[in-house]
Structures are given as C-alpha cells and as structure tokens.
Design a protein around this motif. Structure first.
Motif, PDB file in Angstrom:
ATOM      1  N   ILE A   1      14.367 -28.057  35.333  1.00 23.58           N
ATOM      2  CA  ILE A   1      15.578 -27.396  34.835  1.00 23.58           C
ATOM      3  C   ILE A   1      15.851 -26.111  35.644  1.00 23.58           C
ATOM      4  N   THR A   2      17.118 -25.800  35.851  1.00 19.53           N
ATOM      5  CA  THR A   2      17.493 -24.542  36.529  1.00 19.53           C
ATOM      6  C   THR A   2      17.777 -23.468  35.483  1.00 19.53           C
ATOM      7  N   SER A   3      18.016 -22.258  35.944  1.00 22.37           N
ATOM      8  CA  SER A   3      18.331 -21.182  35.000  1.00 22.37           C
ATOM      9  C   SER A   3      19.636 -21.492  34.256  1.00 22.37           C
ATOM     10  N   GLN A   4      20.602 -22.104  34.960  1.00 16.21           N
ATOM     11  CA  GLN A   4      21.853 -22.506  34.296  1.00 16.21           C
ATOM     12  C   GLN A   4      21.568 -23.559  33.231  1.00 16.21           C
ATOM     13  N   GLY A   5      20.746 -24.527  33.586  1.00 16.34           N
ATOM     14  CA  GLY A   5      20.401 -25.590  32.634  1.00 16.34           C
ATOM     15  C   GLY A   5      19.711 -25.030  31.409  1.00 16.34           C
ATOM     16  N   ALA A   6      18.815 -24.064  31.640  1.00 21.36           N
ATOM     17  CA  ALA A   6      18.089 -23.457  30.518  1.00 21.36           C
ATOM     18  C   ALA A   6      19.059 -22.726  29.598  1.00 21.36           C
ATOM     19  N   GLU A   7      20.061 -22.058  30.176  1.00 18.49           N
ATOM     20  CA  GLU A   7      21.022 -21.320  29.354  1.00 18.49           C
ATOM     21  C   GLU A   7      21.914 -22.290  28.569  1.00 18.49           C
ATOM     22  N   VAL A   8      22.345 -23.357  29.223  1.00 21.97           N
ATOM     23  CA  VAL A   8      23.160 -24.356  28.527  1.00 21.97           C
ATOM     24  C   VAL A   8      22.357 -24.989  27.388  1.00 21.97           C
ATOM     25  N   LEU A   9      21.092 -25.229  27.636  1.00 18.32           N
ATOM     26  CA  LEU A   9      20.218 -25.810  26.605  1.00 18.32           C
ATOM     27  C   LEU A   9      20.050 -24.835  25.436  1.00 18.32           C
ATOM     28  N   ARG A  10      19.895 -23.558  25.745  1.00 15.71           N
ATOM     29  CA  ARG A  10      19.769 -22.550  24.681  1.00 15.71           C
ATOM     30  C   ARG A  10      21.042 -22.490  23.838  1.00 15.71           C
ATOM     31  N   GLN A  11      22.188 -22.525  24.494  1.00 15.93           N
ATOM     32  CA  GLN A  11      23.463 -22.488  23.751  1.00 15.93           C
ATOM     33  C   GLN A  11      23.576 -23.695  22.828  1.00 15.93           C
ATOM     34  N   GLU A  12      23.142 -24.848  23.318  1.00 16.16           N
ATOM     35  CA  GLU A  12      23.192 -26.049  22.488  1.00 16.16           C
ATOM     36  C   GLU A  12      22.211 -25.935  21.321  1.00 16.16           C
ATOM     37  N   ALA A  13      21.057 -25.351  21.584  1.00 11.90           N
ATOM     38  CA  ALA A  13      20.065 -25.157  20.520  1.00 11.90           C
ATOM     39  C   ALA A  13      20.631 -24.257  19.424  1.00 11.90           C
ATOM     40  N   ARG A  14      21.372 -23.212  19.822  1.00  8.85           N
ATOM     41  CA  ARG A  14      21.994 -22.326  18.828  1.00  8.85           C
ATOM     42  C   ARG A  14      23.011 -23.095  17.980  1.00  8.85           C
ATOM     43  N   ARG A  15      23.793 -23.940  18.641  1.00  6.93           N
ATOM     44  CA  ARG A  15      24.820 -24.721  17.931  1.00  6.93           C
ATOM     45  C   ARG A  15      24.161 -25.681  16.926  1.00  6.93           C
ATOM     46  N   ILE A  16      23.096 -26.329  17.377  1.00  5.12           N
ATOM     47  CA  ILE A  16      22.410 -27.288  16.503  1.00  5.12           C
ATOM     48  C   ILE A  16      21.741 -26.561  15.332  1.00  5.12           C
ATOM     49  N   THR A  17      21.181 -25.384  15.619  1.00  4.67           N
ATOM     50  CA  THR A  17      20.519 -24.604  14.567  1.00  4.67           C
ATOM     51  C   THR A  17      21.518 -24.213  13.486  1.00  4.67           C
ATOM     52  N   GLU A  18      22.708 -23.808  13.917  1.00  7.72           N
ATOM     53  CA  GLU A  18      23.751 -23.441  12.953  1.00  7.72           C
ATOM     54  C   GLU A  18      24.145 -24.650  12.105  1.00  7.72           C
TER      55      GLU A  18
END
Lengths: 117, 176
Positions: free
Chosen positions: A91-108
């Motif tokens: 994973i790249t730094s961009q990929g990690a950030e996109v994954l984190r954003q998705e994790a936040r959405r799923i958590t909500e």
C-alpha cells in the motif's frame, strides 16, 4: 511499511475519494488494501483475505488481478518487487489514507447499525 | 482417440458467460478442450475422454502484466492458451463451482475489455471498408478493379456491422 510516491499529492487522493471511485469502497477493494499493509503478491492476498474472513470472502484470481491493476494505476498500491512469476505489492501513503477514510465511514455506519440490533 | 471440430464457436457464443457454459457442457459430455491457439475462435478441436466437470473462464488481456499467469495458476487454474487477446482458463471442481471474477465490479470490467477489443476490430474494419468503397467509386480504377474493390469494401463493412452486433450483445450481458 508504507510507500510514499514522489508524484502523489493530497489533491490526487482527495480526487479519488470525492469522485466516489473508492468511497464507498467495495468489500473487495477494502480487503485488498487492508491485506497490502504488508507486502504480498496476488495469491498471498487471496489467502490472507480468505483466512481473515474465515472463508466468507474468497477472491477470484481474475478479480484480484484486475483490482491490483486498478489500485496500482490509481497510485493506491505500488510494486515492490518482481520475481520470475509473482509480483509483490504494498500500500502507498495515498492508499493508506483512502483506507483510513473508508474505515471512518464504516465505523460511523457501524455505530448506527448497532442501534437497530 | 476420437476428435470433433467446432467451427466459429466463439462467434456463436459471443457473451463470455455463454461461451464458458458451452465449453463446460462439452466437458460434461466428455469432449475435452486441451489447447487453445490463435485460430481457435474459428476452429476448435475437442478430444473424446472421460466426462469431467470443469469451470472455464475467458478473460480478455491484450498486454497482461508479468504476474497474470501466476495469479491464476496459483489459484488452481490451468491456462489452455489464448486466441487473440482472449485467454482461456479451466479448473476442475466437484461441488462448489469456482469463479475467477467474484465481484460485480470486476465482472463488468471483464465484459468491458471484451467490448473494447471488439469495438477496435470493428472500427478498423469499418475504416478499411469505407476507404475501399470510396476508392471503388472515386479512384481512377479499371471497371474490374473497381468491382473487386467494391466487393471487398462491402465485405469489410458487413464484418464491421457484425462485430457491432457482437459488442452490443456482450454489453447487454455485461453483468454475467
């Protein structure tokens, strides 16, 4: 370990998320990105995701190959090494950030989903 | 060992899922496809053997990355070869029918690759046919040459129209 691409920018990442290519993210893409927080080749990703989900998600070879190509083209993963047959990705730094954003959405979503259980 | 030949099978079953199902039915009847080559879309040869249950998959990849074959082979798929850009894979199974494309997004992407390949071929034929038709009417040709050019132009244009129908049919079944 996360790869940082020289030509990657925050604007590129925001564009990927805002144009909804990765938000909401398909289950396939989520688990592939999740698996590639460690360096793996295509079949390694398949095995990892199958084990992680206790067999609920068995990614097909065509799906893995197509998805890795798309993620690489969008700069969310990068090739780390090529052998005779297999290619390793991370994973790249961009990929990690996109994954984190998705994790936040799923958590909500998960927080509200619990209210109806 | 007996063999049977199938002509233009890839043109009779143009949707990838239809072609795969047809190959699977052949294997059920004991007709095994052992090799696929550049001309297999025109002539396909089957060997008579034991009835077997195979899942076939065709996948259009014009310039696959170096790990293409390994990704499928590691997952248990056997590569039978390629006809033009269409790779043919098979995998034996007992109960659960294996899938190479396991989500809607990549199933559709697979169909789009086929539509793209067919559209490129149709465009080349259409342009060639148009050039020949124009030449048959406006170029300084003898009557015999002009007639030959006209016939070739009509043939190319007809093939282009046929390929457009093929592309539309694949697109209509893009989610299979």
């Amino acid at each position: 370990m996360v790869i940082t691409l020289r030509d990657a920018s925050a604007r590129d990442m925001v564009r990927l998320v805002r144009n909804r290519r990765y938000s909401p993210m398909s289950e396939t893409m989520f688990y592939i990105l999740f698996a590639l927080r460690s360096e793996r080749h295509g079949y390694g990703v398949m095995q990892y995701v199958k084990g992680l989900t206790e067999g609920r998600i068995v990614l097909g070879a065509g799906t893995i190959y197509t998805s890795l190509g798309k993620l690489e083209a969008d700069g969310l993963i990068a090739v780390t090494s090529r052998g005779d047959r297999r290619t390793n990705y991370l994973i790249t730094s961009q990929g990690a950030e996109v994954l984190r954003q998705e994790a936040r959405r799923i958590t909500e979503m998960s927080r509200y989903a619990k209210e109806i259980l | 060992m007996s063999t049977k030949r199938e002509w233009f099978a890839a043109f009779r079953y143009v949707a990838p899922a239809d072609f795969e199902d047809w190959l699977e039915a052949q294997a059920h009847e004991g007709w095994q496809l052992e090799h696929v080559g550049q001309w297999s879309s025109i002539l396909m040869t089957f060997q008579k053997g034991e009835p077997a249950t195979y899942r076939y998959v065709i996948d259009a990849q014009v310039s696959p990355r170096p790990d293409y074959l390994a990704t499928y082979q590691d997952a248990g798929w056997e590569h039978l070869g390629r006809m033009a850009s269409a790779h043919v894979w098979r995998r034996r199974y007992d109960d659960l029918r294996p899938e190479a494309f396991t989500d809607a997004e990549t199933v559709r992407a697979r169909s789009q690759r086929f539509v793209g390949a067919v559209a490129v071929a149709a465009s080349v034929l259409a342009l060639g046919g148009l050039a020949m038709l124009l030449a048959s009417f406006f170029a300084d040709l003898s009557a015999g040459d002009a007639n030959q050019m006209l016939a070739a132009g009509i043939l190319f244009a007809s093939m282009a129209v046929l390929l457009i129908f093929v592309a539309v049919r694949i697109w209509r079944q893009r989610d299979r």
